[in-house]
Design an enzyme around this catalytic site. Structure first.
Site, PDB file in Angstrom:
ATOM      1  N   TYR A 124      48.478  51.270  43.699  1.00 18.64           N
ATOM      2  CA  TYR A 124      49.425  51.694  44.903  1.00 18.64           C
ATOM      3  C   TYR A 124      50.587  51.114  45.453  1.00 18.64           C
ATOM      4  O   TYR A 124      50.877  51.210  46.383  1.00 18.64           O
ATOM      5  CB  TYR A 124      48.511  51.906  46.358  1.00 18.64           C
ATOM      6  CG  TYR A 124      47.269  52.994  45.970  1.00 18.64           C
ATOM      7  CD1 TYR A 124      47.196  53.655  44.807  1.00 18.64           C
ATOM      8  CD2 TYR A 124      46.697  53.438  47.120  1.00 18.64           C
ATOM      9  CE1 TYR A 124      46.058  54.779  44.758  1.00 18.64           C
ATOM     10  CE2 TYR A 124      45.694  54.343  46.936  1.00 18.64           C
ATOM     11  CZ  TYR A 124      45.369  55.113  45.956  1.00 18.64           C
ATOM     12  OH  TYR A 124      44.573  56.051  45.696  1.00 18.64           O
ATOM     13  N   LYS A 169      37.525  48.281  35.531  1.00 17.98           N
ATOM     14  CA  LYS A 169      37.413  48.932  34.480  1.00 17.98           C
ATOM     15  C   LYS A 169      38.064  47.868  33.106  1.00 17.98           C
ATOM     16  O   LYS A 169      39.086  48.240  32.486  1.00 17.98           O
ATOM     17  CB  LYS A 169      38.363  50.070  34.496  1.00 17.98           C
ATOM     18  CG  LYS A 169      38.469  51.259  33.221  1.00 17.98           C
ATOM     19  CD  LYS A 169      37.124  51.984  33.183  1.00 17.98           C
ATOM     20  CE  LYS A 169      37.215  52.739  32.001  1.00 17.98           C
ATOM     21  NZ  LYS A 169      36.053  53.758  31.977  1.00 17.98           N
ATOM     22  N   ASP A 202      33.196  54.020  36.221  1.00 24.58           N
ATOM     23  CA  ASP A 202      32.422  55.132  35.908  1.00 24.58           C
ATOM     24  C   ASP A 202      31.073  55.085  36.174  1.00 24.58           C
ATOM     25  O   ASP A 202      30.196  55.900  36.775  1.00 24.58           O
ATOM     26  CB  ASP A 202      33.049  55.755  34.496  1.00 24.58           C
ATOM     27  CG  ASP A 202      33.149  54.935  33.310  1.00 24.58           C
ATOM     28  OD1 ASP A 202      33.202  53.547  33.761  1.00 24.58           O
ATOM     29  OD2 ASP A 202      33.511  55.114  32.323  1.00 24.58           O
ATOM     30  N   ASP A 226      39.771  53.619  47.112  1.00 19.28           N
ATOM     31  CA  ASP A 226      40.002  54.825  47.360  1.00 19.28           C
ATOM     32  C   ASP A 226      39.048  56.136  47.010  1.00 19.28           C
ATOM     33  O   ASP A 226      38.458  56.633  47.893  1.00 19.28           O
ATOM     34  CB  ASP A 226      41.459  55.240  47.044  1.00 19.28           C
ATOM     35  CG  ASP A 226      41.907  56.326  47.984  1.00 19.28           C
ATOM     36  OD1 ASP A 226      41.280  56.724  49.026  1.00 19.28           O
ATOM     37  OD2 ASP A 226      42.826  56.738  47.951  1.00 19.28           O
ATOM     38  N   ASP A 230      35.411  57.926  49.193  1.00 19.54           N
ATOM     39  CA  ASP A 230      35.311  59.321  49.506  1.00 19.54           C
ATOM     40  C   ASP A 230      33.950  59.715  48.785  1.00 19.54           C
ATOM     41  O   ASP A 230      33.226  60.440  49.588  1.00 19.54           O
ATOM     42  CB  ASP A 230      36.397  60.177  49.013  1.00 19.54           C
ATOM     43  CG  ASP A 230      37.584  60.367  49.801  1.00 19.54           C
ATOM     44  OD1 ASP A 230      37.920  59.362  50.674  1.00 19.54           O
ATOM     45  OD2 ASP A 230      38.154  61.221  50.002  1.00 19.54           O
TER      46      ASP A 230
END
Ligand code: NAI
Ligand code: MG
Length: 330
Positions: A124, A169, A202, A226, A230
């Site tokens: 970001y 990751k 994941d 982020d 959600d």
């Protein structure tokens, strides 16, 4: 007396921030509210998405409660995302996003978890370049930002159920995501009273859906936090119920996880709970945990009744719903 900067922003922000203000006024605490502008409409009117007066008003307040800010999907010359600008400008490095079970049909039971998302760097930093048919973006991971977010997460775990998942990751991105993991492990090793473990992002997404009750605190980099937050909101009743806190050393902005919802903006039917719960997080931050807990309880009471907004299957307006919460607050 607390000085609170209100930043309604765009779309349903203009509807849910006044609803949260009414709930704050009903708590019996004394507030001095200062309204300021930011967002897309502000950019269209003034040429700036966050005018200098707005930044000054936030700095002069004890805390800020924000609505939502529209961002165009295409690059617009001179425009920058208000919330990303404020997070970086005020160094609001910790984005806390709690998700817990609520008494609504769309919420799974047994969930009480907290995402601690690094809020200032990662992908970001938005350093993107395009060379014809090739597009590139930078990812920034620093020791300083990774250390301080890991510390926040470990301290949150100490206050909660003492479990901390470090999400990354590192298998595909050992230099960047692996660096974050390494630092988070270094920091959390200093907290022997918490159980910290790592999960690949994941796998974490799958486990969150299959068995969310196992999670307590999670810490991760900006983009993963982020997206997963959600997903977490989706497990406990949707975006209409998901609050968040952006916290730095000296300033803090509280806002819903959701955006400006242009599809329902102006209809008076937005769910105000995410912003009301963000206001409760703000009170907790200001040192009013009992009042914060009373708001949380009043939200649950109202959610158990049938005055609900359409996203929760009801027919109530934003105002009717927030009035039900105010009645429950007593
Ligand atoms: P969104 O969160 O605004 O809306 C997604 C869906 O959820 C829509 O169907 C909307 O009606 C519904 N929804 C969201 N909040 C709701 C509420 N309180 N009550 C009832 N329904 C609700 O996300 P979307 O559509 O992707 O983005 C819309 C705009 O918001 C974009 O310009 C985006 O850039 C901006 N945005 C801003 C954020 C912020 O200010 N922090 C965060 C996310 C998006
Ligand atoms: Mg988001």
């Amino acid at each position: 007396m607390y000085q609170i900067c209100l930043l309604p922003g765009d779309g349903i922000g203009l509807e849910v921030v006044p609803a949260a203000r009414a709930v704050l006024e009903a708590t019996g605490l004394k507030f001095n509210f200062v309204e300021a502008r930011a967002g897309w409409a502000c950019f269209e009117d003034t040429g700036k998405s966050v005018p200098d007066e707005t930044l000054a008003a936030i700095k002069a307040s004890d805390a800020c409660l924000a609505g939502a800010f529209t961002s165009p999907k295409k690059k617009v010359a001179g425009f920058f995302s208000s919330i990303r600008y404020l997070r970086r400008e005020l160094d609001l490095f910790a984005n806390l996003r709690p998700a817990k079970s609520r008494p609504v049909a769309g919420s799974l039971p047994g969930i009480d978890m907290l995402m601690v998302r690094e809020n200032t760097e990662g992908l970001y930093v938005a350093q993107e370049r395009r060379y014809g048919d090739l597009a590139l973006a930078d990812v920034v991971i620093t020791r300083q930002a990774s250390e301080r977010i890991s510390k926040v997460a470990a301290e949150q775990a100490q206050k909660r159920r003492h479990k901390l998942a470090i999400i990354h990751k590192a298998n595909v991105l050992p230099v960047t995501s692996g660096f974050f993991l390494e630092i988070a492990q270094e920091v959390t090793a200093l907290y022997p009273d918490i159980h910290s473990y790592d999960l690949i992002v994941d796998a974490a997404a799958m486990l969150l859906v299959r068995d969310p009750g196992q999670f307590d605190v999670m810490v991760t980099t900006n983009l993963f936090g982020d997206i997963l937050s959600d997903l977490m909101a989706g497990l406990v009743g949707g975006l209409g119920l998901a609050p968040s806190a952006n916290i730095g050393e000296t300033h803090a902005i509280f806002e819903s996880v959701h955006g400006s919802a242009p599809d329902i903006a102006g209809k008076g039917i937005a769910n105000p709970v995410a912003t009301i719960l963000s206001a409760a997080l703000m009170l907790e931050h200001l040192g009013e945990p009992e009042v914060a807990a009373a708001i949380d309880q009043a939200v649950n009471t109202a959610l158990s009744q049938d005055t609900l907004t359409p996203d929760l299957g009801g027919k109530a307006t934003t105002e009717e719903f927030s009035n039900a919460i105010i009645r429950a607050l007593g």
